[in-house]
Design an enzyme around this catalytic site. Structure first.
Site, PDB file in Angstrom:
ATOM      1  NE  ARG A  99      10.316  -7.112  -6.958  1.00 48.51           N
ATOM      2  CZ  ARG A  99       9.478  -7.941  -7.477  1.00 48.51           C
ATOM      3  NH1 ARG A  99       9.980  -9.515  -7.823  1.00 48.51           N
ATOM      4  NH2 ARG A  99       8.196  -8.247  -7.609  1.00 48.51           N
ATOM      5  CG  HIS A 144       5.294  -9.947  -3.669  1.00 48.46           C
ATOM      6  ND1 HIS A 144       6.422  -9.724  -4.400  1.00 48.46           N
ATOM      7  CD2 HIS A 144       4.757 -11.203  -3.673  1.00 48.46           C
ATOM      8  CE1 HIS A 144       6.714 -11.001  -4.574  1.00 48.46           C
ATOM      9  NE2 HIS A 144       5.691 -11.868  -4.409  1.00 48.46           N
ATOM     10  CD  GLU A 189       5.405 -14.289 -10.205  1.00 45.84           C
ATOM     11  OE1 GLU A 189       4.416 -14.822  -9.503  1.00 45.84           O
ATOM     12  OE2 GLU A 189       6.567 -14.412 -10.615  1.00 45.84           O
ATOM     13  CG  ASN A 329       9.086 -11.975 -11.258  1.00 47.72           C
ATOM     14  OD1 ASN A 329      10.122 -11.383 -11.378  1.00 47.72           O
ATOM     15  ND2 ASN A 329       8.014 -12.071 -10.286  1.00 47.72           N
ATOM     16  CE1 TYR A 331      11.786 -18.563  -8.849  1.00 46.63           C
ATOM     17  CE2 TYR A 331       9.991 -17.106 -10.023  1.00 46.63           C
ATOM     18  CZ  TYR A 331      10.961 -17.381  -8.854  1.00 46.63           C
ATOM     19  OH  TYR A 331      11.017 -16.210  -8.151  1.00 46.63           O
ATOM     20  CD  GLU A 396       9.955 -13.136  -7.705  1.00 41.86           C
ATOM     21  OE1 GLU A 396       9.607 -14.336  -7.988  1.00 41.86           O
ATOM     22  OE2 GLU A 396       9.064 -12.293  -7.209  1.00 41.86           O
TER      23      GLU A 396
HETATM   24  C1  NOJ Z   1       7.192 -15.776  -7.524  1.00 43.27           C
HETATM   25  C2  NOJ Z   1       6.771 -14.926  -6.507  1.00 43.27           C
HETATM   26  O1  NOJ Z   1       6.611 -13.594  -6.737  1.00 43.27           O
HETATM   27  C3  NOJ Z   1       7.198 -15.067  -5.038  1.00 43.27           C
HETATM   28  O2  NOJ Z   1       6.635 -14.762  -4.196  1.00 43.27           O
HETATM   29  C4  NOJ Z   1       7.513 -16.738  -4.881  1.00 43.27           C
HETATM   30  O3  NOJ Z   1       8.000 -16.783  -3.753  1.00 43.27           O
HETATM   31  C5  NOJ Z   1       8.598 -17.109  -6.157  1.00 43.27           C
HETATM   32  N1  NOJ Z   1       7.873 -16.916  -7.310  1.00 43.27           N
HETATM   33  C6  NOJ Z   1       8.961 -18.827  -5.815  1.00 43.27           C
HETATM   34  O4  NOJ Z   1       7.780 -19.352  -5.797  1.00 43.27           O
END
Ligand code: NOJ
Length: 507
Positions: A99, A144, A189, A329, A331, A396
């Site tokens: 991606r 992005h 995002e 995405n 985390y 992500e």
């Molecule tokens: C989400 C973002 O899309 C990406 O650009 C960023 O580097 C990562 N999170 C990690 O923070």
């Protein structure tokens, strides 16, 4: 973390896996594992050929006090020149997709289609061809966060004209690159981006307009996304036959008090639902609870309208259903708790829900990123329940590591999160098709500059060659992709794999 602590932690992970049916840890047939990046974070070549200036070029050059190490993406990982080496690295790991995003001003130096850069287009055509000829599927993100700088002077995404400007840019890329691309993502995002760039000041252009700025920005981004989706549908889908969607950052919310499920539901709506509900819910539009609470808050401020803009029925219909997949995405997770509201006062923080971290969750080198593997399964079940189990592409997931190549914390993170994902898929029926590690390379981490390392591959930013050195996680990832199932980390085998990997890449 030293190796002994790491092995201890890992054996507890494996131990907890004893009750997991072994079939649950298999990747289904056709499941794709890949990596991700974005143009400004990796490409460099900021002024190569006729490229125009992007908002991030401007932000890092003119306002570098906002970047923790004062750095910029002028050279970054230099993927503009080194993409062939990167494709070989991906091939060697066995990754199935990559991606990446397009730089708007590399393709349209003025921002508009009255000037199209043939050099810019050629770079992306070459990258796509190189990926394809090495068996790696390109997943292309159109935007992005690096729009043309001059648009910033017109108010950036708070200006409704951005909808049209973005749609025209999207039409050019579908026409020029579409014959080579099967997977498109319009916007990365939207909700986080709007909070940080229009609402706050940690992302360019840093408008710092609080809630109202974020709401306006997201309103326009959703319209821009829908316009691009329909252009693809009407003008290109029949001949190009690809899929197109959008990617949301969604977290899972754990209620502080078990019976406070309302807090978790409302927190989900204010986080994920804000951008997702208009597209993926049956009726479209913003979540009802957002509309109600923000309207009441606005009234209490004496405003004759809600600070959350309203969509007309025309836009509700155009936005609803405008994605072929749910791009996710993910985390980290949060704890949530309802805050009792006093009569005549606004809802706490717009939502009426306090959001905080559980201090027992392990930290990572990135301060906002606590390690909560079960949250990935949690958010997959949230999405399944809220939007009728759409196909999910995880675009992500990843963590930063400590200096050096022994990234045990990354292996542990990926193992835990993938396990949670596989249980959600194989046990709970969540419809996940794609998993993507952020990121292939260490890169420019926005306002954190080069201080946070998200790469499977270490990059030496002090060396003119931007030397790449694979980290330990690459050997582990290679093995699980080859086996088609999630396996725990075995230090001895990993070292052997790692040496073999480096012999192949010449490092
Ligand atoms: C989400 C973002 O899309 C990406 O650009 C960023 O580097 C990562 N999170 C990690 O923070």
């Amino acid at each position: 973390m030293d190796i002994l602590t790491f092995l201890g932690l890992l054996s507890s992970l494996i131990g907890s896996g004893a009750s997991v049916q072994s079939d649950y840890l298999k990747f289904p047939q056709g499941f794709s594992i890949g990596t991700a990046s974005s143009s400004y974070q990796v490409e460099g070549a900021w002024n190569a050929s006729d490229k125009g200036v992007s908002v991030w070029d401007w932000f890092t050059h003119e306002k570098n006090e906002f970047i923790i190490d004062g750095s910029n993406g002028d050279v970054a990982c230099d993927t503009y020149h080194k993409y062939k080496e990167d494709v070989q690295i991906m091939k060697n790991i066995g990754l199935k997709h990559y991606r990446f995003s397009l730089s708007w001003t590399r393709i349209l130096p003025n921002g508009f289609p009255n000037k199209i850069s043939q050099d810019g287009l050629q770079y992306y055509k070459d990258l796509i061809d190189e990926l394809r000829s090495n068996g790696i599927e390109p997943f292309v993100t159109i935007y992005h966060w690096d729009h043309p700088e001059f648009m910033n002077r017109f108010g950036s995404w708070t200006n409704a004209l951005m909808v049209k400007w973005f749609a025209e840019y999207a039409r050019v890329v579908f026409r020029e690159l579409g014959p080579r691309v099967k997977f498109w993502t319009t916007i990365n995002e939207p909700n986080n981006y709007c909070e940080q760039s229009s609402g706050g000041k940690s992302q360019a252009p840093g408008m710092d307009l609080a809630f109202s700025g974020s709401y306006l920005c997201l309103h326009n981004l959703l319209k821009a996304h829908a316009r691009a989706y329909h252009i693809y549908n009407e003008e290109f889908r029949a001949t190009q036959n690809g899929k197109i969607g959008i990617v949301m950052p969604c977290r899972h919310n754990f209620p502080k008090y078990e019976n406070d499920t309302e807090a978790a539901r409302i927190a989900f709506e204010f986080d994920c639902g804000w951008a997702a509900n208009p597209i993926f819910s049956k009726n479209g539009d913003y979540p009802a609870v957002m509309k109600q609470r923000i309207k009441e808050n606005s009234q209490l401020e004496g405003l004759p309208f809600s600070r959350l803009p309203e969509f007309s029925p025309y836009w509700i219909n155009l936005i609803r259903g405008s994605s072929d997949y749910f791009g996710l995405n993910h985390y980290t997770s949060k704890m949530v708790e309802s805050v009792p509201r006093k009569r005549g006062t606004p809802w706490y923080q717009e939502s009426g829900v306090r959001v905080f971290v559980n201090e027992s969750w392990p930290e990572s080198p990135t301060n906002w990123l606590r390690v909560v593997p079960e949250g990935l399964g949690g958010v997959l079940r949230d999405v399944k329940e809220a939007y009728g189990n759409p196909p999910v592409y995880i675009l992500e997931n990843g963590v930063s590591s400590y200096p050096g190549v022994a990234d045990y914390n990354r292996i542990e993170f990926l193992y835990g999160y993938m396990k949670s994902m596989l249980l959600a898929m194989n046990r709970d029926g969540c419809n996940v098709k794609v998993y993507t590690v952020w990121s292939l390379l260490d890169n420019f981490e926005w306002d954190r500059g080069y201080t946070e390392r998200f790469g499977l591959i270490e990059v030496d930013f002090t060396h003119p060659n931007r030397t790449r050195t694979p980290r330990l996680s690459t050997g582990w990832l290679k093995k699980i992709i080859a086996k088609g199932r999630l396996i725990a980390f075995n230090n001895t085998e990993l070292s052997v794999n790692y040496r073999a990997f480096n012999m192949c890449t010449g490092n």
